[in-house]
Design a protein around this motif. Structure first.
Motif, mmCIF file in Angstrom:
data_model
loop_
_atom_site.group_PDB
_atom_site.id
_atom_site.type_symbol
_atom_site.label_atom_id
_atom_site.label_comp_id
_atom_site.label_asym_id
_atom_site.label_seq_id
_atom_site.Cartn_x
_atom_site.Cartn_y
_atom_site.Cartn_z
ATOM 1 N N PRO A 11 -13.806 -0.109 4.552
ATOM 2 C CA PRO A 11 -13.382 0.811 3.487
ATOM 3 C C PRO A 11 -14.349 0.775 2.308
ATOM 4 O O PRO A 11 -14.725 -0.303 1.845
ATOM 5 C CB PRO A 11 -12.006 0.263 3.092
ATOM 6 C CG PRO A 11 -11.535 -0.483 4.285
ATOM 7 C CD PRO A 11 -12.762 -1.080 4.900
ATOM 8 N N VAL B 138 -8.571 3.148 4.158
ATOM 9 C CA VAL B 138 -8.093 2.479 2.942
ATOM 10 C C VAL B 138 -7.537 1.105 3.276
ATOM 11 O O VAL B 138 -6.938 0.889 4.343
ATOM 12 C CB VAL B 138 -7.017 3.324 2.225
ATOM 13 C CG1 VAL B 138 -7.572 4.698 1.846
ATOM 14 C CG2 VAL B 138 -5.774 3.490 3.084
ATOM 15 N N GLN C 253 -14.007 1.431 -0.906
ATOM 16 C CA GLN C 253 -13.204 1.628 -2.105
ATOM 17 C C GLN C 253 -13.963 1.145 -3.325
ATOM 18 O O GLN C 253 -14.762 0.207 -3.268
ATOM 19 C CB GLN C 253 -11.869 0.901 -1.992
ATOM 20 C CG GLN C 253 -11.979 -0.617 -1.921
ATOM 21 C CD GLN C 253 -10.625 -1.264 -1.679
ATOM 22 O OE1 GLN C 253 -9.822 -0.748 -0.909
ATOM 23 N NE2 GLN C 253 -10.378 -2.389 -2.316
ATOM 24 N N LEU D 282 -6.331 6.265 -4.937
ATOM 25 C CA LEU D 282 -5.152 5.610 -4.382
ATOM 26 C C LEU D 282 -4.392 4.957 -5.525
ATOM 27 O O LEU D 282 -4.833 3.975 -6.111
ATOM 28 C CB LEU D 282 -5.570 4.558 -3.352
ATOM 29 C CG LEU D 282 -4.428 3.822 -2.635
ATOM 30 C CD1 LEU D 282 -3.643 4.782 -1.748
ATOM 31 C CD2 LEU D 282 -4.970 2.655 -1.820
ATOM 32 N N TYR E 52 -11.867 6.449 -3.515
ATOM 33 C CA TYR E 52 -12.671 6.537 -2.303
ATOM 34 C C TYR E 52 -13.470 7.831 -2.407
ATOM 35 O O TYR E 52 -12.892 8.929 -2.420
ATOM 36 C CB TYR E 52 -11.778 6.546 -1.062
ATOM 37 C CG TYR E 52 -10.995 5.264 -0.872
ATOM 38 C CD1 TYR E 52 -11.448 4.276 -0.005
ATOM 39 C CD2 TYR E 52 -9.808 5.051 -1.575
ATOM 40 C CE1 TYR E 52 -10.726 3.091 0.164
ATOM 41 C CE2 TYR E 52 -9.089 3.872 -1.415
ATOM 42 C CZ TYR E 52 -9.547 2.902 -0.547
ATOM 43 O OH TYR E 52 -8.841 1.729 -0.387
#
Length: 598
Positions: free
Chosen positions: A321, A511, A323, A593, A472
């Motif tokens: 991920p 995620v 992020q 998120l 993201y």
């Protein structure tokens, strides 16, 4: 001869016939009919006329008729005055729509008084509650509407706020005549002048005349004339967001999706949530992460090779991920609970400002109308180094912490009340801020202000509010039949992902969830068309939202937010967003998120 030339009033009835007086004051004797009565207005048939010029014998006879003639004249005058005052003056002269954020329409009589009032959205309905506008002068009614809108928080202080007033002549108006057209233009000029004289310090009113065609199409789509005018002008020019005055999107459902968006300094509200409900969203099983670097995605690559999780030598292997922990501006994170003690989490979202007056409604479809609570968290950045006073205006209870110091503690059921607290702050520094609020029953609202020696009292603007979050980037996601671009300005990072015009194109967001719970996906997107480009949301191969709307934003360089709440489990989750129409999806800059947990 026209029949109207043979109309007369009966002034005498005797055994031989009757005497009538014409409009030219000529007395005629006609044959007697059973239905004749004094004062009656009749059509004189020439076959019934015995004498076309009756000579009245004496002054006495003339005097005899004076009272009757005077009475007849009085009746005619009363009828004429009644017709002018109650019939002509009460015909529909114009329809006038007013767009602030409330969107309403006034039906105006020729006497310039209100005949009827109509609301096009929920804000309009709330505005019109307990307002008796019928029979009121149009200018006075508009002032009351503006004053109440200001009291409900639809205008910002210390800024110029735009409103749009659109008008069309009523079907009873003969506007094609040059003189009538001038009168109608004067009517509009008086409206604009009256607003300018009274509200020039904070309102810029655009007053326009539209066609009957615009009104008919606006009626068909349940929109105000002003909103439909903006839409039609932009469509004619082949672009969105080009109109000089841009309006907020209406909350009234309509087949028309306008590209016009708010620049009118109205109280900011979060994007509208998806139609999916939390109860229908399963807790999807997360997937096991296999360490693998993110694929390198060449710009403008429309092929599947290397971009599709289902194809290639790495099929079935999830990338790490990508992020990014970030601090984003434009608002605080709001966690909404379906009880009054902040324990039954229902959803979370980003609120640009704390400036809410829900009356007796709910903040969101996932929240009840009563006994709910909210916790807003984030950062506040003052403009000046001095002592600040923070104020809340709430119904019911509030608590406020700034820099981890409790400065307002008014946690009780109550009518709308102001609470204050102060502390010293330094310009440009980020301070933690937390506001807790609960609603008991009936009316509900909450507003957060600040002021200082150099700062006039105002709702704390979104420009000074931030929140910590995880994002993201679209260009770092996995995608199929999409392209990476950076040609349209306004994005963050290195670019954005373009779904292109193809049904079935998709983006996979990988995620990493630390804890089971309710999360909100907040998409930063743009859609420069005038049509919706919806996406389906699938989590770990389980559909959770059939259609998440991404309406037009006004241009490809104007970015907005759309959010959807989801239940997610701890671990690696694959969130797939799929275009479900032939027009494809929007351009997405990033997916935020949002977690309610702090």
């Amino acid at each position: 001869m026209n029949d109207l030339d043979n109309i007369g009033v009966v002034i005498k009835v005797d055994k031989d016939g009757a005497v009538v007086m014409t409009d030219e004051v000529v007395f005629k004797r006609i044959r007697k009919r059973e239905d004749l009565q004094k004062g009656q207005k009749i059509l004189i048939n020439e076959n019934d006329v015995i004498d076309n010029d009756v000579t009245l014998e004496s002054k006495k006879t003339i005097k005899y008729y004076y009272p009757l003639l005077a009475g007849i004249a009085s009746v005619i005058l009363v009828v004429f005055v009644f017709y002018r005052v109650f019939v002509v003056n009460n015909t529909t002269y114009s329809y006038v729509s007013i767009d602030i954020n409330p969107s309403i329409e006034l039906e105006v009589s020729r006497a310039e008084s209100i005949k009827d009032v109509r609301a096009f959205n929920e804000d309009g309905k709330r505005l019109l509650e307990n307002m008796e506008l019928e029979g009121m002068n149009i200018n006075k009614a508009i002032k009351l509407i503006i004053d109440k809108s200001r009291g409900m928080g639809y205008f910002k202080n210390n800024e110029i706020n735009s409103i749009l007033i659109a008008a069309v002549p009523g079907k009873d108006s003969n506007i094609e005549k040059t003189e009538e057209e001038k009168k109608f233009n004067d009517f509009l000029d008086r409206i604009k002048k009256d607003i300018k004289i009274t509200y020039s310090s904070f309102i810029d009113a655009k007053v326009i005349m539209v066609s009957q065609g615009i009104r008919e199409k606006a009626e068909k789509n349940n929109l105000s004339m002003g909103r439909y005018y903006i839409y039609s002008q932009e469509k004619m020019e082949g672009k969105q967001g080009s109109a000089q005055l841009q309006l907020p999107p209406t909350d009234t459902e309509s087949p028309i999706t306008t590209g016009a968006h708010i620049t009118t300094n109205l109280p900011m509200t979060a994007s509208q949530p998806a139609t999916c409900t939390i109860s229908s969203l399963p807790l999807s099983t997360p997937q096991k992460l296999q360490a693998k670097p993110t694929y390198s995605i060449p710009a403008n690559d429309k092929s599947n090779a290397g971009n599709d999780l289902e194809k290639g030598k790495d099929a079935g292997v999830l990338p790490t991920p990508q992020q990014i922990e970030a601090i984003l501006g434009s608002g605080l994170k709001g966690a909404y609970y379906n009880n009054s003690d902040l324990t039954q989490l229902a959803m979370c979202r980003i609120d640009p400002e704390i400036n809410f007056r829900w009356v007796e409604d709910s903040p969101d479809g996932l929240i009840g109308n009563d006994t709910f609570s909210v916790r807003w968290t984030g950062l506040v950045v003052p403009r000046f180094s001095e002592r600040y006073t923070f104020s809340t205006y709430a119904d019911d209870g509030v608590r406020l912490w700034v820099n981890n110091v409790l400065i307002i503690d008014n946690w009780k059921s109550q009518r709308s009340a102001t609470s204050q607290g102060s502390l010293d702050l330094a310009a440009g520094r980020q301070y933690d801020i937390k506001l807790e609020y609960f609603e008991d029953v009936k009316a509900c609202q909450v507003k957060l202000f600040w002021s200082s020696k150099s700062q006039k009292a105002e709702i704390i603007p979104s420009s000074q509010l931030y929140h910590k979050t995880v994002v993201y980037q679209g260009e770092d996601a996995k995608f199929s039949r999409c392209i990476k671009e950076s040609s349209n300005s306004g994005f963050s990072g290195n670019g954005y992902v373009n779904f292109i015009n193809e049904k079935g194109s998709y983006v996979d967001w990988i995620v990493d969830i630390k804890k089971d719970g309710i999360y909100t996906l907040n998409f930063h997107y743009t859609n420069g068309t005038d049509i919706d480009r919806p996406l389906e949301i699938i989590v770990n191969e389980i559909p959770v939202c059939n259609r998440l709307s991404f309406i037009g934003t006004g241009s490809w360089t104007l970015w907005k937010h759309q959010y959807v709440p989801l239940n997610l489990k701890a671990g690696i989750n694959v969130i797939r967003t799929i275009a479900i129409t032939k027009d494809g999806g929007p351009n997405i800059d990033y997916m935020e998120l949002i977690a309610a947990q702090n």
